[in-house]
Design a protein around this motif. Structure first.
Motif, mmCIF file in Angstrom:
data_model
loop_
_atom_site.group_PDB
_atom_site.id
_atom_site.type_symbol
_atom_site.label_atom_id
_atom_site.label_comp_id
_atom_site.label_asym_id
_atom_site.label_seq_id
_atom_site.Cartn_x
_atom_site.Cartn_y
_atom_site.Cartn_z
ATOM 1 N N GLY A 21 56.153 60.267 88.768
ATOM 2 C CA GLY A 21 55.670 58.890 88.746
ATOM 3 C C GLY A 21 55.540 58.287 87.367
ATOM 4 N N ARG A 22 54.319 57.919 86.974
ATOM 5 C CA ARG A 22 54.079 57.271 85.679
ATOM 6 C C ARG A 22 53.802 58.251 84.545
ATOM 7 N NH1 ARG A 22 49.660 52.779 86.903
ATOM 8 N NH2 ARG A 22 48.591 54.653 87.537
ATOM 9 N N THR A 23 53.879 59.547 84.831
ATOM 10 C CA THR A 23 53.667 60.545 83.792
ATOM 11 C C THR A 23 54.751 60.384 82.729
ATOM 12 O OG1 THR A 23 52.786 62.053 85.446
ATOM 13 C CG2 THR A 23 53.406 63.012 83.337
ATOM 14 N N ASP A 24 54.374 60.433 81.479
ATOM 15 C CA ASP A 24 55.316 60.185 80.381
ATOM 16 C C ASP A 24 56.053 61.467 80.003
ATOM 17 O OD1 ASP A 24 56.716 58.843 78.450
ATOM 18 O OD2 ASP A 24 55.034 58.621 77.067
ATOM 19 N N LEU A 25 57.098 61.784 80.762
ATOM 20 C CA LEU A 25 57.901 62.977 80.518
ATOM 21 C C LEU A 25 59.152 62.618 79.735
ATOM 22 C CD1 LEU A 25 57.712 64.583 84.072
ATOM 23 C CD2 LEU A 25 56.354 65.159 82.062
ATOM 24 N N SER A 26 59.664 63.585 78.994
ATOM 25 C CA SER A 26 60.890 63.347 78.222
ATOM 26 C C SER A 26 62.107 63.810 79.014
ATOM 27 C CB SER A 26 60.824 64.104 76.891
ATOM 28 O OG SER A 26 60.744 65.488 77.145
ATOM 29 N N ALA A 40 77.093 52.387 77.279
ATOM 30 C CA ALA A 40 77.148 51.464 76.131
ATOM 31 C C ALA A 40 78.442 50.656 76.067
ATOM 32 C CB ALA A 40 76.905 52.220 74.828
ATOM 33 N N PRO A 41 79.611 51.246 76.263
ATOM 34 C CA PRO A 41 80.845 50.457 76.181
ATOM 35 C C PRO A 41 81.009 49.433 77.303
ATOM 36 C CG PRO A 41 81.322 52.824 76.081
ATOM 37 C CD PRO A 41 79.890 52.671 76.451
ATOM 38 N N LEU A 42 80.268 49.581 78.379
ATOM 39 C CA LEU A 42 80.394 48.680 79.522
ATOM 40 C C LEU A 42 79.521 47.435 79.406
ATOM 41 C CD1 LEU A 42 80.275 51.368 82.364
ATOM 42 C CD2 LEU A 42 82.297 50.378 81.267
ATOM 43 N N LEU A 43 78.527 47.489 78.540
ATOM 44 C CA LEU A 43 77.570 46.385 78.427
ATOM 45 C C LEU A 43 78.114 45.258 77.550
ATOM 46 C CD1 LEU A 43 74.308 48.463 77.926
ATOM 47 C CD2 LEU A 43 75.111 47.374 80.022
ATOM 48 N N PRO A 44 77.844 44.010 77.931
ATOM 49 C CA PRO A 44 78.258 42.885 77.094
ATOM 50 C C PRO A 44 77.606 42.962 75.710
ATOM 51 C CG PRO A 44 77.542 42.132 79.267
ATOM 52 C CD PRO A 44 77.191 43.588 79.167
ATOM 53 N N ALA A 45 78.307 42.467 74.699
ATOM 54 C CA ALA A 45 77.833 42.549 73.309
ATOM 55 C C ALA A 45 76.511 41.809 73.097
ATOM 56 C CB ALA A 45 78.890 42.010 72.366
ATOM 57 N N ASP A 46 76.285 40.736 73.829
ATOM 58 C CA ASP A 46 75.096 39.914 73.596
ATOM 59 C C ASP A 46 73.919 40.249 74.518
ATOM 60 O OD1 ASP A 46 76.281 39.020 75.926
ATOM 61 O OD2 ASP A 46 76.015 36.892 75.469
ATOM 62 N N ILE A 47 74.005 41.360 75.205
ATOM 63 C CA ILE A 47 72.947 41.724 76.146
ATOM 64 C C ILE A 47 71.649 42.077 75.417
ATOM 65 C CG2 ILE A 47 73.386 44.206 76.284
ATOM 66 C CD1 ILE A 47 73.111 43.933 79.341
ATOM 67 N N VAL A 48 70.537 41.708 76.025
ATOM 68 C CA VAL A 48 69.213 42.067 75.510
ATOM 69 C C VAL A 48 68.764 43.317 76.263
ATOM 70 C CG1 VAL A 48 66.810 41.354 75.310
ATOM 71 C CG2 VAL A 48 68.638 39.676 74.986
ATOM 72 N N ILE A 49 68.409 44.345 75.520
ATOM 73 C CA ILE A 49 67.974 45.598 76.142
ATOM 74 C C ILE A 49 66.450 45.630 76.184
ATOM 75 C CG2 ILE A 49 67.955 48.112 75.952
ATOM 76 C CD1 ILE A 49 70.637 47.909 74.501
ATOM 77 N N GLN A 50 65.912 45.825 77.373
ATOM 78 C CA GLN A 50 64.477 45.971 77.561
ATOM 79 C C GLN A 50 64.241 47.249 78.358
ATOM 80 O OE1 GLN A 50 63.309 42.322 79.496
ATOM 81 N NE2 GLN A 50 62.979 41.322 77.536
ATOM 82 N N SER A 51 63.126 47.892 78.102
ATOM 83 C CA SER A 51 62.840 49.119 78.849
ATOM 84 C C SER A 51 61.345 49.294 79.044
ATOM 85 C CB SER A 51 63.414 50.338 78.129
ATOM 86 O OG SER A 51 62.586 50.721 77.062
ATOM 87 N N SER A 52 61.036 50.211 79.905
ATOM 88 C CA SER A 52 59.664 50.649 80.100
ATOM 89 C C SER A 52 59.196 51.300 78.790
ATOM 90 C CB SER A 52 59.636 51.675 81.232
ATOM 91 O OG SER A 52 58.465 52.460 81.180
ATOM 92 N N PRO A 53 57.904 51.314 78.532
ATOM 93 C CA PRO A 53 57.410 51.992 77.334
ATOM 94 C C PRO A 53 57.387 53.520 77.450
ATOM 95 C CG PRO A 53 55.583 51.013 78.534
ATOM 96 C CD PRO A 53 56.845 50.566 79.224
ATOM 97 N N LEU A 60 66.430 56.298 76.060
ATOM 98 C CA LEU A 60 67.736 55.853 76.540
ATOM 99 C C LEU A 60 68.086 54.492 75.948
ATOM 100 C CD1 LEU A 60 70.274 56.093 78.221
ATOM 101 C CD2 LEU A 60 68.972 55.204 80.182
ATOM 102 N N ALA A 61 67.148 53.560 75.941
ATOM 103 C CA ALA A 61 67.412 52.233 75.379
ATOM 104 C C ALA A 61 67.803 52.330 73.905
ATOM 105 C CB ALA A 61 66.183 51.338 75.544
ATOM 106 N N GLU A 62 67.121 53.156 73.156
ATOM 107 C CA GLU A 62 67.439 53.337 71.734
ATOM 108 C C GLU A 62 68.803 53.993 71.554
ATOM 109 O OE1 GLU A 62 64.023 55.537 70.454
ATOM 110 O OE2 GLU A 62 62.769 53.737 70.354
#
Length: 68
Positions: A21-26, A40-53, A60-62
């Protein structure tokens, strides 16, 4: 029209069958890098990446951002 891209992180480092669930596992670094390399190669160049904290999501986002 906008497109919403939803991604799931690589498998977490936890015992099989654990409901984390919400447990912060790596996630395994190699698995995260593999997912990022595929998407990464499939995403549009101007996409904004947002993720859960949670670290499994921010890692993954980084990784995706680093490959773009």
């Amino acid at each position: 029209m906008s497109t919403l891209w939803l991604l799931r992180h690589a498998p977490v480092e936890a015992p099989a069958g654990l409901c984390y669930g919400r447990t912060d596992l790596s996630c395994a670094t190699e698995a995260t890098q593999a997912v990022a390399a595929q998407i990464a190669p499939l995403l549009p160049a101007d996409i904004v990446i947002q993720s859960s904290p949670l670290q499994r999501c921010t890692t993954l986002a980084e990784a995706i951002a680093a490959q773009r």
